[in-house]
Design an enzyme around this catalytic site. Structure first.
Site, PDB file in Angstrom:
ATOM      1  N   TYR A  36      57.072   3.709 -18.841  1.00 23.19           N
ATOM      2  CA  TYR A  36      57.590   4.169 -20.128  1.00 23.19           C
ATOM      3  C   TYR A  36      58.786   3.310 -20.513  1.00 23.19           C
ATOM      4  O   TYR A  36      59.871   3.440 -19.958  1.00 23.19           O
ATOM      5  CB  TYR A  36      57.974   5.645 -20.020  1.00 23.19           C
ATOM      6  CG  TYR A  36      58.288   6.327 -21.339  1.00 23.19           C
ATOM      7  CD1 TYR A  36      58.211   5.661 -22.551  1.00 23.19           C
ATOM      8  CD2 TYR A  36      58.660   7.675 -21.364  1.00 23.19           C
ATOM      9  CE1 TYR A  36      58.493   6.293 -23.751  1.00 23.19           C
ATOM     10  CE2 TYR A  36      58.943   8.326 -22.555  1.00 23.19           C
ATOM     11  CZ  TYR A  36      58.855   7.629 -23.741  1.00 23.19           C
ATOM     12  OH  TYR A  36      59.148   8.271 -24.918  1.00 23.19           O
TER      13      TYR A  36
ATOM     14  N   LYS B  54      53.737   2.293 -22.056  1.00 27.16           N
ATOM     15  CA  LYS B  54      53.993   2.773 -23.413  1.00 27.16           C
ATOM     16  C   LYS B  54      55.204   2.018 -23.920  1.00 27.16           C
ATOM     17  O   LYS B  54      56.296   2.100 -23.342  1.00 27.16           O
ATOM     18  CB  LYS B  54      54.261   4.277 -23.445  1.00 27.16           C
ATOM     19  CG  LYS B  54      54.578   4.778 -24.865  1.00 27.16           C
ATOM     20  CD  LYS B  54      55.008   6.230 -24.910  1.00 27.16           C
ATOM     21  CE  LYS B  54      55.342   6.616 -26.346  1.00 27.16           C
ATOM     22  NZ  LYS B  54      55.908   7.989 -26.446  1.00 27.16           N
TER      23      LYS B  54
ATOM     24  N   ILE C 199      50.542   6.334 -28.459  1.00 29.83           N
ATOM     25  CA  ILE C 199      51.111   7.627 -28.075  1.00 29.83           C
ATOM     26  C   ILE C 199      52.203   7.918 -29.084  1.00 29.83           C
ATOM     27  O   ILE C 199      53.292   7.352 -29.019  1.00 29.83           O
ATOM     28  CB  ILE C 199      51.668   7.591 -26.643  1.00 29.83           C
ATOM     29  CG1 ILE C 199      50.592   7.167 -25.657  1.00 29.83           C
ATOM     30  CG2 ILE C 199      52.228   8.969 -26.253  1.00 29.83           C
ATOM     31  CD1 ILE C 199      51.092   6.967 -24.230  1.00 29.83           C
TER      32      ILE C 199
END
Length: 313
Positions: free
Chosen positions: A143, A173, A216
């Site tokens: 992340y 992400k 996302i």
């Protein structure tokens, strides 16, 4: 150690908003209801993300919510669990519990309190979690959100982790919001063993052309059908119109604090006032009129229905 292969994700996922009662306790019933509605709209669940107020939740609360989803028969293959923590032991515990619950995919923040930490230190953190969990079902999505974490997930770090754990490091992400960074990740790690998810639908069409796995996006909580359709029809002529509508809705939410705004919109649409609740230090939208923003959502949904009704086949 299980020999089951890890789950890989494609499409749009929502960092699922966490509903709270008036006493700030998680509302498990509303949480399950929201998760089921997202899946029904063909949107996956990225629980315990930034928009979930994850770092305002305790380890015990996260474990309980995972168990609630399992009990509600939510398909764990549609779930990605946010397990990053400043505490190594908590990251291990939540990652292990997620995998044991059947949620092999985890989205993991780096430890984010100490700043200017070395690449060796961040590598060691991820390595310790992976080694401690010791399960082939585990798929770690890194992340990268340096504006909030203060810790970068660099290409060099990704390369080191992939070399050491090729079957476990599944993707990243990218929450920079910077197309050049997303493009760099997509072109640098272009093989099909590493998945890149931008954090905004605004980048989705361009990213898919370079092999992105999906996105996302926080606004998938309030605009799920539009975003899942945009992903599904990305290569159709209608995608430009869908993209324009989706981006206009995202911009409306970005003009205000997004988490309270999305919760207020859901409260207005569902009639469940407790959806407005956020945990301090966030403050709720109690006096702001969300009707214009909800009307924009509903107009987008009507546009989508009209497009679908005229689609061939």
């Amino acid at each position: 150690m299980s020999n089951t292969k890890p789950t890989r994700h494609r499409g749009v996922l929502a960092p699922v908003l966490t509903p709270f009662h008036d006493d700030f306790e998680p509302d498990a019933e509303a949480f399950v209801e929201h998760c089921k509605s997202l899946i029904a709209s063909d949107v996956g669940l990225a629980i315990f993300g930034t928009n979930s107020e994850a770092n305002s939740l305790s380890l015990a609360e996260k474990i309980e919510l995972i168990d609630t989803l399992v009990a509600a028969k939510i398909d764990p293959a549609r779930v990605m669990s946010g397990t990053g923590s400043c505490s190594l032991k908590e990251a291990v515990a939540l990652t292990r519990h997620s995998v044991d619950a059947g949620i092999g995919s985890v989205l993991m923040l780096p430890p984010f309190f100490f700043k200017n930490v070395s690449e060796d230190g961040v590598f060691a953190f991820y390595s310790e979690v992976i080694e401690a969990v010791g399960d082939m079902r585990l798929a770690v999505y890194l992340y990268h959100i340096p504006a909030l974490s203060g810790v970068s997930i660099t290409p060099a770090l990704i390369e080191r982790l992939r070399k050491r754990y090729p079957a476990t490091i599944a993707g990243v992400k990218d929450s920079t919001g910077d197309w050049e960074n997303t493009r760099m990740l997509l072109t640098t790690f272009s093989d099909d063993g590493f998945d890149v998810f931008p954090a905004s639908e605004a980048l989705l069409l361009d990213a898919l052309k370079l092999g992105a796995a999906g996105c996302i996006s926080g606004t998938a909580n309030v605009n799920p059908v539009m975003l899942s359709t945009l992903y599904r029809m990305a290569h159709e002529p209608v995608s430009a119109h869908l993209h324009e509508n989706a981006v206009s809705i995202r911009k409306a939410f970005q003009q205000v604090p997004m988490i309270p705004a999305m919760k207020a919109a859901i409260a207005l649409r569902t009639g469940r006032e407790s959806w407005k609740n956020v945990r301090p230090p966030l403050v709720p939208y109690k006096t702001v009129d969300m009707r214009a923003t909800v009307a924009l959502l509903e107009a987008g949904e009507r546009t989508l229905m009209a497009l679908q009704s005229h689609a061939p086949g």
